[in-house]
Design a protein around this motif. Sequence first.
Motif, PDB file in Angstrom:
ATOM      1  N   GLU A   1     109.826 -27.392 -72.852  1.00 41.40           N
ATOM      2  CA  GLU A   1     108.503 -26.768 -72.793  1.00 41.40           C
ATOM      3  C   GLU A   1     108.433 -25.473 -73.593  1.00 41.40           C
ATOM      4  O   GLU A   1     107.842 -24.485 -73.145  1.00 41.40           O
ATOM      5  CB  GLU A   1     108.148 -26.504 -71.320  1.00 41.40           C
TER       6      GLU A   1
ATOM      7  N   HIS B   1     103.829 -33.269 -68.614  1.00 45.03           N
ATOM      8  CA  HIS B   1     104.961 -32.559 -67.996  1.00 45.03           C
ATOM      9  C   HIS B   1     105.243 -31.240 -68.724  1.00 45.03           C
ATOM     10  O   HIS B   1     105.305 -30.169 -68.103  1.00 45.03           O
ATOM     11  CB  HIS B   1     106.195 -33.464 -68.015  1.00 45.03           C
ATOM     12  N   GLU B   2     105.381 -31.312 -70.042  1.00 46.47           N
ATOM     13  CA  GLU B   2     105.735 -30.092 -70.789  1.00 46.47           C
ATOM     14  C   GLU B   2     104.578 -29.095 -70.799  1.00 46.47           C
ATOM     15  O   GLU B   2     104.795 -27.883 -70.781  1.00 46.47           O
ATOM     16  CB  GLU B   2     106.174 -30.427 -72.213  1.00 46.47           C
TER      17      GLU B   2
ATOM     18  N   HIS C   1     104.471 -27.164 -67.614  1.00 46.63           N
ATOM     19  CA  HIS C   1     105.450 -26.073 -67.631  1.00 46.63           C
ATOM     20  C   HIS C   1     104.875 -24.785 -68.224  1.00 46.63           C
ATOM     21  O   HIS C   1     105.409 -23.701 -67.974  1.00 46.63           O
ATOM     22  CB  HIS C   1     106.673 -26.448 -68.463  1.00 46.63           C
TER      23      HIS C   1
ATOM     24  N   GLU D   1     110.501 -27.708 -62.344  1.00 44.83           N
ATOM     25  CA  GLU D   1     110.588 -29.163 -62.525  1.00 44.83           C
ATOM     26  C   GLU D   1     109.859 -29.955 -61.441  1.00 44.83           C
ATOM     27  O   GLU D   1     109.290 -31.011 -61.722  1.00 44.83           O
ATOM     28  CB  GLU D   1     112.058 -29.590 -62.639  1.00 44.83           C
TER      29      GLU D   1
ATOM     30  N   ALA E   1     106.110 -29.511 -62.408  1.00 44.77           N
ATOM     31  CA  ALA E   1     105.763 -30.209 -63.663  1.00 44.77           C
ATOM     32  C   ALA E   1     105.783 -31.722 -63.454  1.00 44.77           C
ATOM     33  O   ALA E   1     104.958 -32.452 -64.015  1.00 44.77           O
ATOM     34  CB  ALA E   1     106.718 -29.803 -64.786  1.00 44.77           C
TER      35      ALA E   1
ATOM     36  N   TYR F   1     113.663 -33.087 -60.041  1.00 42.46           N
ATOM     37  CA  TYR F   1     112.402 -33.627 -60.569  1.00 42.46           C
ATOM     38  C   TYR F   1     111.714 -34.525 -59.524  1.00 42.46           C
ATOM     39  O   TYR F   1     110.558 -34.291 -59.165  1.00 42.46           O
ATOM     40  CB  TYR F   1     112.671 -34.451 -61.836  1.00 42.46           C
TER      41      TYR F   1
END
Length: 512
Positions: free
Chosen positions: A314, A337-338, A341, A360, A363, A415
């Motif tokens: 990220e 996801h990124e 972040h 994590e 995200a 995660y």
Amino acid sequence: MRRVLTAAIAALTVTTAGTVVTGTPGQAADRPGRSRQIPVAAPAPGSPGLGDSYFPTYGNGGYDVDHYDVRLRYDPASDRLTGTTTILARATQDLSRFNLDFLLDVESVRVNGWAARFAREGSHELAVTAPRGITRGQALTIVVTYAGVPSETLLDGYTGWTRTADGALAVNEPESAWWWFPANDHPLDKATFDISVSVPAGVEVVSNGVQPRPALAEPGNRVRWSWRTTTPTATYLAFLAIGQYDLVADTAPNGQPVVNAYSTTLGELAPAARASIERTAEIVDWASGVFGPYPFEAQGGLAGPVDGIGFALETQTRPVYGPGFWRRGSNPYVVVHEQAHQWFGNSVSVAQWRDIWLNEGLATYAEWLWSEEQGEGTAQELFDFTYAAYPENSGFWQVLPGDPGADRIFHDAVYDRGAMAVHQLRLAVGDEAFFALLPAWTAAHRHGNATVAQFHASAERISGLDLDDLFTTWLFTAGRPALPTAAARAALAPHQPKSWAKIREAHQVRQR
Ligand code: ARG
Ligand code: ZN
């Protein structure tokens, strides 16, 4: 740019000798009950670490960086990197010496214009002794010149620098800076960045933020690329991508500049990479509606080369994606996801690496929210699927997302169990409180650092519920948690699903 930290974190910056070694100026003296007894300290060495429980030697005490000016020259043919990093910082104590974290060969160090002595210490420390005493609060200009071949600069056989056929990637977590700029290398000390790199003409260089000026020709058939970040950035979130890239510029719905970049090596993976990364601005716009205003000044993404990294990171304003994410077609989830972040990890950063679940877990849960909003499966369906995917006797359930251990900060449990924990929190507090918590959290700790304990406390404040059992069970207890019965859930809070149409509408109202 270190923010005022909680008492808990301030406590961990006290060395075994009892000397307070970090913190904003005045922090030590302001601590009740201690200040007035402490005589004016003699200049002392800055601590070689910030007391992170997983990585005690990462970062350094005694100064606080405001800005890094990283000015480099790189040659892909030899992987030789030379350059100068100028660090603008402020002393947070009277200093006899201080450390930087760095691995390449250093040629010279100057502090406020004076040549300084320096020595390699420990695994990645550069100890600097200034010729003049440094007093607390003093502005420091630290100029380090250096050279090296980062792909051959190994620590325990490892380099965080990835050399590729056409260039290199400086993209890694939690260690990245050591191979390309000297730093106070811990998320507690964020700073702004100017990054410029001279490369042979025809080579592209991509980094964080915006280009303050176009790539400029230099003598010797070279070109210098410049990138600038004006918002506080943790050192591991600064990056370099050097090689053959197509750059695609655009403007986001919020008016910000977007630069996406695609390695020309991707071949048949290129369409899926573009179909995913080109949705960045749309995804940022959606995420802004759920998490609060986007915290940075530019947007984008970079599809790395086929022979580069096997993960995504990220990196601030412009995440970097390894090629593996495009092998099965388009993948907006890794972009979600990124981008999540940018709020969870980049703006609100871990106070210690042990707090990695804040990055994590949240995200990964953002992916579940996106799925729900897109009609590709609700978060509850993803929870059920994920819970069932790990049998009760799987080692997965032995790793604690709230304290995974230094060598497991990227374990699946952080995660997947991490996202399951977030979902259980959402069920417990109900959607009204849950969707109020996320933007309140990112606003309260914007451009700062935070702990899991603080997130727990915020969730309790917003919901009015005691959530000790929930956090203990899902983040800090080995074994597969039993699921709360429907009755237990109803007793906690009424579950009022909030419609995505409503969330979107609220965001549009805020934007106007
Ligand atoms: N923060 C990254 C992500 O989840 C993970 C980076 C993993 N790093 C690594 N060297 N494998 O997006
Ligand atoms: Zn992540």
